[in-house]
Structures are given as structure tokens and as C-alpha cells.
Design an enzyme around this catalytic site. Structure first.
Site, PDB file in Angstrom:
ATOM      1  N   HIS A  65       0.868  -1.173   0.000  1.00  0.00           N
ATOM      2  CA  HIS A  65       0.000   0.000   0.000  1.00  0.00           C
ATOM      3  C   HIS A  65       0.908   1.227   0.000  1.00  0.00           C
ATOM      4  CE1 HIS A  65      -3.661  -2.347   0.896  1.00  0.00           C
ATOM      5  NE2 HIS A  65      -2.819  -3.151   1.527  1.00  0.00           N
ATOM      6  N   LEU A  66       0.892   1.957  -1.097  1.00  0.00           N
ATOM      7  CA  LEU A  66       1.783   3.121  -1.206  1.00  0.00           C
ATOM      8  C   LEU A  66       1.057   4.427  -0.892  1.00  0.00           C
ATOM      9  CD1 LEU A  66       3.906   2.135  -4.350  1.00  0.00           C
ATOM     10  CD2 LEU A  66       4.462   1.816  -1.925  1.00  0.00           C
ATOM     11  N   ARG A  67      -0.263   4.355  -0.697  1.00  0.00           N
ATOM     12  CA  ARG A  67      -1.083   5.464  -0.168  1.00  0.00           C
ATOM     13  C   ARG A  67      -1.273   6.663  -1.084  1.00  0.00           C
ATOM     14  NH1 ARG A  67      -3.293   1.915   3.015  1.00  0.00           N
ATOM     15  NH2 ARG A  67      -2.243   1.520   4.990  1.00  0.00           N
ATOM     16  N   ASN A  97      -6.615   0.701  -2.737  1.00  0.00           N
ATOM     17  CA  ASN A  97      -7.440   1.368  -1.719  1.00  0.00           C
ATOM     18  C   ASN A  97      -6.869   2.734  -1.329  1.00  0.00           C
ATOM     19  OD1 ASN A  97      -5.280   0.221  -0.300  1.00  0.00           O
ATOM     20  ND2 ASN A  97      -6.485  -0.212   1.519  1.00  0.00           N
ATOM     21  N   HIS A 181      -9.270 -10.374  -1.095  1.00  0.00           N
ATOM     22  CA  HIS A 181      -9.079 -10.155   0.344  1.00  0.00           C
ATOM     23  C   HIS A 181     -10.164 -11.005   0.999  1.00  0.00           C
ATOM     24  CE1 HIS A 181      -8.726  -7.381   3.985  1.00  0.00           C
ATOM     25  NE2 HIS A 181      -9.875  -7.989   4.194  1.00  0.00           N
ATOM     26  N   HIS A 235      -2.725 -12.272   1.345  1.00  0.00           N
ATOM     27  CA  HIS A 235      -2.389 -12.476   2.773  1.00  0.00           C
ATOM     28  C   HIS A 235      -3.166 -13.607   3.444  1.00  0.00           C
ATOM     29  CE1 HIS A 235      -5.879  -9.869   2.906  1.00  0.00           C
ATOM     30  NE2 HIS A 235      -5.185  -8.764   2.661  1.00  0.00           N
ATOM     31  N   ASP A 308       2.250  -6.949   2.390  1.00  0.00           N
ATOM     32  CA  ASP A 308       1.079  -6.155   2.805  1.00  0.00           C
ATOM     33  C   ASP A 308       1.540  -4.904   3.552  1.00  0.00           C
ATOM     34  OD1 ASP A 308      -1.519  -5.329   3.056  1.00  0.00           O
ATOM     35  OD2 ASP A 308      -2.104  -6.838   4.527  1.00  0.00           O
ATOM     36  N   GLY A 327      -2.934  -2.618   9.974  1.00  0.00           N
ATOM     37  CA  GLY A 327      -1.803  -2.581   9.051  1.00  0.00           C
ATOM     38  C   GLY A 327      -0.479  -2.289   9.721  1.00  0.00           C
TER      39      GLY A 327
HETATM   40  O1  DOR Z   1      -3.843  -4.630   7.609  1.00  0.00           O
HETATM   41  C1  DOR Z   1      -4.352  -4.195   6.590  1.00  0.00           C
HETATM   42  N1  DOR Z   1      -4.063  -2.971   6.132  1.00  0.00           N
HETATM   43  N2  DOR Z   1      -5.234  -4.962   5.936  1.00  0.00           N
HETATM   44  C2  DOR Z   1      -5.946  -4.505   4.901  1.00  0.00           C
HETATM   45  O2  DOR Z   1      -6.725  -5.236   4.385  1.00  0.00           O
HETATM   46  C3  DOR Z   1      -5.787  -3.104   4.461  1.00  0.00           C
HETATM   47  C4  DOR Z   1      -4.503  -2.551   4.847  1.00  0.00           C
HETATM   48  C5  DOR Z   1      -4.426  -1.056   4.730  1.00  0.00           C
HETATM   49  O3  DOR Z   1      -4.748  -0.521   3.683  1.00  0.00           O
HETATM   50  O4  DOR Z   1      -3.998  -0.407   5.693  1.00  0.00           O
HETATM   51 ZN    ZN Z   2      -3.664  -5.243   1.760  1.00  0.00          ZN
END
Ligand code: DOR
Ligand code: ZN
Length: 428
Positions: A65-67, A97, A181, A235, A308, A327
Site C-alpha cells: 500500500h503506497l497510499r 485502496n 481479500h 495475505h 502487505d 496494518g
Molecule cells: O492490515 C491491513 N491494512 N489490511 C488490509 O486489508 C488493508 C490494509 C491497509 O490498507 O492499511
Molecule cells: Zn492489503
């Protein structure tokens, strides 16, 4: 770009079965040659002496996840890929996401633009449904043509039977995997950890393992109906779900799965007294599930180690356990944990551990020319000392966020050099 000659290292390339001392020449961003020592003239090349070190294909992480876009206070593509480079990764697949959700070719292209300042190659994974709302499919062909390598609603499941079946069919036509997921959210509402006696003791609601395995079993039934379909389970964390994947594969289905370092290295006990740096989704599980993850890795059922990597800001994690976001970061600890747990503690062959971090994830998402040192492939290389012990310090992380349960841990195998498409992106 100047040639780079990585000289005299032990070259381990799981894709070709090579494990021998070689000189590796990178030219114009690609692997030009890997030859026995002394055969390649140094001439104009920059030389890196790798004697005593392992030279492997740059690592491939199919779940980060690079945000960006939208949550640059947690991480940016620049900082996340800098962390990737420090961890030895040269290909990262970025989850959709973001804010807004990456459900359009425009965002897929935006993420890959040079202006993002990525240190290593970013492969976007696009949303499987519009806004990841679970109702209307996105345009898989258009997303693929823009550069997306898979579709998923990660962070959430694709829950409805009909929409999941539609997704598998459309993805098969576009030649993309659907990444699930696997969480039946009808059974996990209000839950913040694994279900069981520990959750009971801590006074938290727990997710039953069946919320994961039940959805995997449902997806495998749907997959059976889709010619050429490919389901990839993100995961995976439970023995039951792993068993379902194992059986489906034996039956000839294209079902693949990844396991995170935290799910093979930790159990729910790590939560201690409500440490939110041990909170993620899926949650840390019981010891029997952790042992099953190791077993699935050792017997080949698991196709990839994926981090993840899920950065969150300190003010978000510094809340009551059930309110804190899910996360943890993972790009800089993955290799060290894999080598410590799988290579040192379980005696797995170095090339088999590296396969789970290079050739097998690259094959899972069909990342052409990645995860191998074959001449002509991308000039992506990691050089590390497999026997070095080192201490990970979260404060020194390249990631913008420091939410890790591994701060202060002694790990195995330190990265010395990371090269992305022929350019040095990390050196220590
Ligand atoms: O731990 C997680 N973090 N699980 C997820 O499904 C989403 C992810 C996040 O985007 O922070
Ligand atoms: Zn994820």
C-alpha cells in the site's frame, strides 16, 4: 547510463536454477550477461565487489500500500519505494485502496508517471469494482492496457457471489488475476483481532478463521465455473484456507496464494497488552495457524511472500486497540524475517526462499522480465550478506510511517546494494 559490473558474488537465480559464483553485467537498464569470474572485461563499467555476498534478482512484492493518491501523510510513492529499495525490492505491486480508489486508467497511469519519483518499478493493481464498492465491475481491459497487473478490492472482499463470478469471468477475458481479500465481513463486524480465548481475555471481538476460509472455499467453487480463471488469495493466514487452496490446486485449478512475513513469524500473542503495531487484517493468528503457514511455504503450496506493507501515521495507531487502523509496514523487514525464520530456523534452501521473493511472485502476476537474472531481463538486482545479523530500527526506516511490530528485532541477512533497471537505488 554507465554499465555496472557486480563482481564475484554467489549468484542465486531461482528462475534458472543458477547458484554459482558469477560476474553480472548490467547495461542500458537490463541484465547483459552473467559469466564465470573474469570473463567480462570491466572496461568502462562501475564495479561493485560482491565476493562473499549473494547476488539475486531484485525482490518482487505483489502486495503493498503506497497510499498515493490521497494519503501522502502516511506514505508516498517516493517514500514507499525508497523503503522497498532499502529492503531489496525492485518491483512492488500497489493496492488500489487509495483516495480516490484506483479504479480508472487515469489513476493507473498517474501512479506510474515519472513525477511520482519512484525509486523502483511500481505495478499498479486496480480496483475490481467501482470505488471498491462491490457492485459494478470496472473496465478490466482498459485498466490492463494502462498498466494494471491484477484487479482486487483489497482492504475489503468482493463479497457477493454474482459479482465475484462476474469478476472472475471478466478478468479471465482480460488475462488478469482476481486478488481476493478473503474476509467474510458478515462475520467480522466490530472485530479487531483473531477469534479465540486470547480475544476473550483481552475483551476484544475476534474474527473466526472461518471468515477467511469460508470465503476462499466459496471463491474456489466459483473459479471452477470459469474457464481460464485465476484466483489469487491475498495475505492468507489460516490453516483451513491453505488446505482449500492446496486441494483446489491438486484438482487443477489456477489458485495461488501469498503469505506475509508477519503471519509466518508471529502469533496473536504479539498483541500483548493492546499493541496496535500488532494489529492488521487479517489478524495475527494462533500458533497452529502460524505453523501451517510455515508448512505451506515448505511444501510449495504458498506461491509468494508478500509484505502487505500498510503504513499508518503515529496519531492513527496511538488509539484504543479497537479504534486503531489495521496494518503494519513491512518492506524493510521482509527479507530479514524470511531468512531468519525460513532459512536459518527451518533450514530451507536459500534458492527456495528467494524463489518466494522473486520468480514465483513474478510468475503469479505475470510480471515479464522481473524476478530473474536471465540476460535481457530488467536490470533489477539485490546484493546481500546472507549470514549477517542486524537489528532493525523503525526510527531509521525510509518509510514515512513507523508502525511495525519488529522494532529492535535481530534479523538475518543484510542488504548491501539494490539496483533498479541498472541504477543503484540503495547502498550500504
Ligand atoms: O492490515 C491491513 N491494512 N489490511 C488490509 O486489508 C488493508 C490494509 C491497509 O490498507 O492499511
Ligand atoms: Zn492489503
Amino acid at each position: 547510463m554507465r554499465d555496472l559490473l557486480i563482481r564475484g558474488g554467489r549468484v542465486v537465480d531461482p528462475a534458472s536454477g543458477l547458484d554459482a559464483v558469477r560476474d553480472v553485467l548490467l547495461r542500458d537498464g537490463k541484465v547483459a550477461a552473467a559469466e564465470p569470474p573474469g570473463k567480462i572485461p570491466a572496461a568502462e563499467a562501475e564495479v561493485f565487489e560482491a565476493a562473499g555476498l549473494v547476488v539475486a534478482p531484485g525482490l518482487v512484492d505483489i502486495h503493498v500500500h503506497l497510499r498515493e493518491p490521497g494519503q501522502g501523510y502516511k506514505e508516498t510513492i517516493a517514500t514507499g519505494t525508497a523503503a522497498a529499495a532499502a529492503g531489496g525490492f525492485t518491483s512492488v505491486c500497489a493496492m488500489p485502496n487509495t483516495t480516490p480508489v484506483n479504479d480508472s486508467p487515469e489513476i493507473v497511469r498517474w501512479m506510474q508517471a515519472p513525477e511520482r519519483g519512484a525509486a523502483v518499478r511500481v505495478f499498479p493493481i486496480a480496483a475490481a469494482t467501482r470505488g471498491s464498492g462491490g457492485e459494478v465491475l470496472t473496465d478490466y481491459r482498459a485498466l490492463r492496457d494502462a498498466g494494471a497487473v491484477a484487479v482486487t478490492d483489497d482492504g475489503k472482499p468482493i463479497l457477493g457471489d454474482a459479482i465475484m463470478l462476474e469478476a472472475l469471468k471478466a478478468a479471465a477475458k482480460a488475462g488478469l488475476p482476481v486478488i481476493q481479500h478473503a474476509e467474510d465481513t458478515r462475520r467480522t463486524g466490530g472485530c479487531s483481532m483473531n477469534g479465540g480465548t486470547l480475544a476473550f481475555r483481552l475483551g476484544l471481538r475476534g474474527m473466526p478463521v472461518e471468515a477467511e476460509s469460508g470465503l476462499v472455499e466459496r471463491d474456489l467453487l466459483l473459479l471452477k465455473k470459469v474457464k481460464g480463471g485465476h484466483l489469487h488469495v491475498a495475505h492468507l493466514s489460516t490453516a483451513k484456507a491453505l488446505e482449500a487452496v492446496r486441494a483446489a490446486r491438486k484438482a487443477g485449478l489456477r489458485a495461488t496464494c501469498e503469505v506475509t512475513p508477519h503471519h509466518f513469524a508471529l502469533t496473536e500473542e504479539r498483541i500483548g497488552l493492546y499493541d496496535t503495531n500488532a494489529k492488521m487484517n487479517p489478524p495475527l493468528r494462533a500458533q497452529s495457524d502460524q505453523a501451517a503457514m510455515v508448512e505451506g511455504i515448505l511444501d510449495g503450496t504458498v506461491d509468494a511472500i508478500a509484505t502487505d506493507h500498510a503504513p499508518h501515521a503515529a496519531h492513527e495507531k496511538e488509539q484504543e486497540f479497537d479504534r486503531a487502523p489495521n496494518g503494519i509496514t513491512g518492506l524493510e523487514t521482509a527479507l530479514g524475517l524470511a531468512l531468519d525464520v525460513l532459512y536459518r530456523q527451518h533450514g530451507m534452501k536459500l534458492s527456495d526462499v528467494l524463489a518466494l521473493l522473486t520468480s514465483r511472485p513474478a510468475h503469479t502476476l505475470e510480471l515479464k522480465g522481473r524476478g530473474t537474472l536471465a540476460p535481457g531481463s530488467a536490470g533489477d538486482v539485490v546484493v546481500f550478506d546472507p549470514e549477517a545479523r542486524w537489528v532493525f530500527r523503525a526510527a531509521e526506516s525510509r518509510s514515512k510511517s513507523k508502525n511495525t511490530p519488529f522494532d529492535g528485532w535481530e534479523l538475518q541477512g543484510s542488504v548491501r546494494l539494490t539496483v533498479s533497471e541498472g541504477r543503484i537505488v540503495y547502498r550500504r
